[in-house]
Design a protein around this motif. Structure first.
Motif, PDB file in Angstrom:
ATOM      1  N   GLU A  35      10.816  -4.545   0.820  1.00 48.91           N
ATOM      2  CA  GLU A  35       9.742  -5.458   1.224  1.00 48.91           C
ATOM      3  C   GLU A  35       8.371  -4.872   0.912  1.00 48.91           C
ATOM      4  OE1 GLU A  35      10.232  -6.949   5.199  1.00 48.91           O
ATOM      5  OE2 GLU A  35      12.265  -7.625   4.796  1.00 48.91           O
ATOM      6  N   TRP A  36       8.228  -3.551   1.031  1.00 53.39           N
ATOM      7  CA  TRP A  36       6.964  -2.903   0.666  1.00 53.39           C
ATOM      8  C   TRP A  36       6.702  -3.099  -0.829  1.00 53.39           C
ATOM      9  CZ3 TRP A  36       2.843  -0.888   3.011  1.00 53.39           C
ATOM     10  CH2 TRP A  36       1.982  -0.090   2.267  1.00 53.39           C
ATOM     11  N   GLY A  37       7.753  -2.896  -1.617  1.00 46.13           N
ATOM     12  CA  GLY A  37       7.636  -3.054  -3.065  1.00 46.13           C
ATOM     13  C   GLY A  37       7.296  -4.470  -3.486  1.00 46.13           C
ATOM     14  N   SER A  38       7.793  -5.450  -2.750  1.00 43.69           N
ATOM     15  CA  SER A  38       7.519  -6.848  -3.102  1.00 43.69           C
ATOM     16  C   SER A  38       6.239  -7.365  -2.449  1.00 43.69           C
ATOM     17  CB  SER A  38       8.693  -7.739  -2.695  1.00 43.69           C
ATOM     18  OG  SER A  38       8.786  -7.823  -1.280  1.00 43.69           O
ATOM     19  N   GLY A  39       5.655  -6.562  -1.586  1.00 39.99           N
ATOM     20  CA  GLY A  39       4.409  -6.964  -0.935  1.00 39.99           C
ATOM     21  C   GLY A  39       4.585  -7.855   0.285  1.00 39.99           C
ATOM     22  N   THR A  40       5.812  -7.996   0.773  1.00 41.53           N
ATOM     23  CA  THR A  40       6.033  -8.863   1.946  1.00 41.53           C
ATOM     24  C   THR A  40       5.950  -8.103   3.257  1.00 41.53           C
ATOM     25  OG1 THR A  40       8.431  -8.585   1.771  1.00 41.53           O
ATOM     26  CG2 THR A  40       7.452 -10.497   0.647  1.00 41.53           C
ATOM     27  N   TRP A  41       5.885  -6.781   3.197  1.00 42.66           N
ATOM     28  CA  TRP A  41       5.701  -5.952   4.394  1.00 42.66           C
ATOM     29  C   TRP A  41       4.531  -5.025   4.138  1.00 42.66           C
ATOM     30  CZ3 TRP A  41       6.799  -0.540   5.382  1.00 42.66           C
ATOM     31  CH2 TRP A  41       6.705  -0.193   6.737  1.00 42.66           C
ATOM     32  N   THR A  42       3.581  -4.987   5.059  1.00 39.92           N
ATOM     33  CA  THR A  42       2.376  -4.190   4.833  1.00 39.92           C
ATOM     34  C   THR A  42       2.303  -2.965   5.727  1.00 39.92           C
ATOM     35  OG1 THR A  42       1.143  -5.577   6.373  1.00 39.92           O
ATOM     36  CG2 THR A  42       1.067  -6.178   4.031  1.00 39.92           C
ATOM     37  N   THR A  59       2.709   8.026   4.361  1.00 40.54           N
ATOM     38  CA  THR A  59       2.757   6.696   3.760  1.00 40.54           C
ATOM     39  C   THR A  59       3.235   5.726   4.845  1.00 40.54           C
ATOM     40  OG1 THR A  59       5.075   6.824   3.074  1.00 40.54           O
ATOM     41  CG2 THR A  59       3.423   7.703   1.531  1.00 40.54           C
ATOM     42  N   GLU A  60       3.105   4.441   4.589  1.00 41.45           N
ATOM     43  CA  GLU A  60       3.575   3.461   5.565  1.00 41.45           C
ATOM     44  C   GLU A  60       5.079   3.584   5.788  1.00 41.45           C
ATOM     45  OE1 GLU A  60       1.973   1.516   7.697  1.00 41.45           O
ATOM     46  OE2 GLU A  60       0.138   2.401   6.915  1.00 41.45           O
ATOM     47  N   THR A  78      11.594  -0.629   2.359  1.00 41.41           N
ATOM     48  CA  THR A  78      11.176  -0.163   1.033  1.00 41.41           C
ATOM     49  C   THR A  78      11.115  -1.330   0.056  1.00 41.41           C
ATOM     50  OG1 THR A  78      12.092   2.038   1.433  1.00 41.41           O
ATOM     51  CG2 THR A  78      11.747   1.406  -0.868  1.00 41.41           C
TER      52      THR A  78
END
Length: 92
Positions: free
Chosen positions: A79-86, A48-49, A77
């Motif tokens: 930021e991934w959940g909020s969509g701000t880190w891809t 996973t990312e 984690t």
């Protein structure tokens, strides 16, 4: 702790070449480190990312362990959940 003979020879040669060449060597070695670690990640298989970020951070920054690494991973984690880190971007 004393450096091994190969490290001592490398350090001596690096001091002899001057600051410009030392900087170029640093830049080259820095880029090589990223290429090598990304190659390791590729060979490690599907991740996973977040797993990839953890894998890369541990190898590129071996002193980054324990609470510091876990704090970074917690932030990624979130930021991934909020969509701000891809995810981690592979160097060009």
């Amino acid at each position: 702790m004393a450096a091994d003979p190969a490290q001592a020879a490398f350090d001596l040669r690096l001091r002899e070449v001057g600051p410009g060449r030392r900087m170029r060597t640093h830049v080259d070695m820095y880029a090589d480190a990223f290429r090598l670690v990304w190659s390791q990640a590729d060979r490690a298989g599907t991740m996973t990312e977040l797993e990839r970020a953890h894998f890369l951070l541990r190898r590129l920054y071996p002193d980054l362990e324990g609470p510091r690494l876990e704090a970074i991973m917690a932030r990624l984690t979130a930021e991934w959940g909020s969509g701000t880190w891809t995810g981690v971007q592979r160097p060009g």
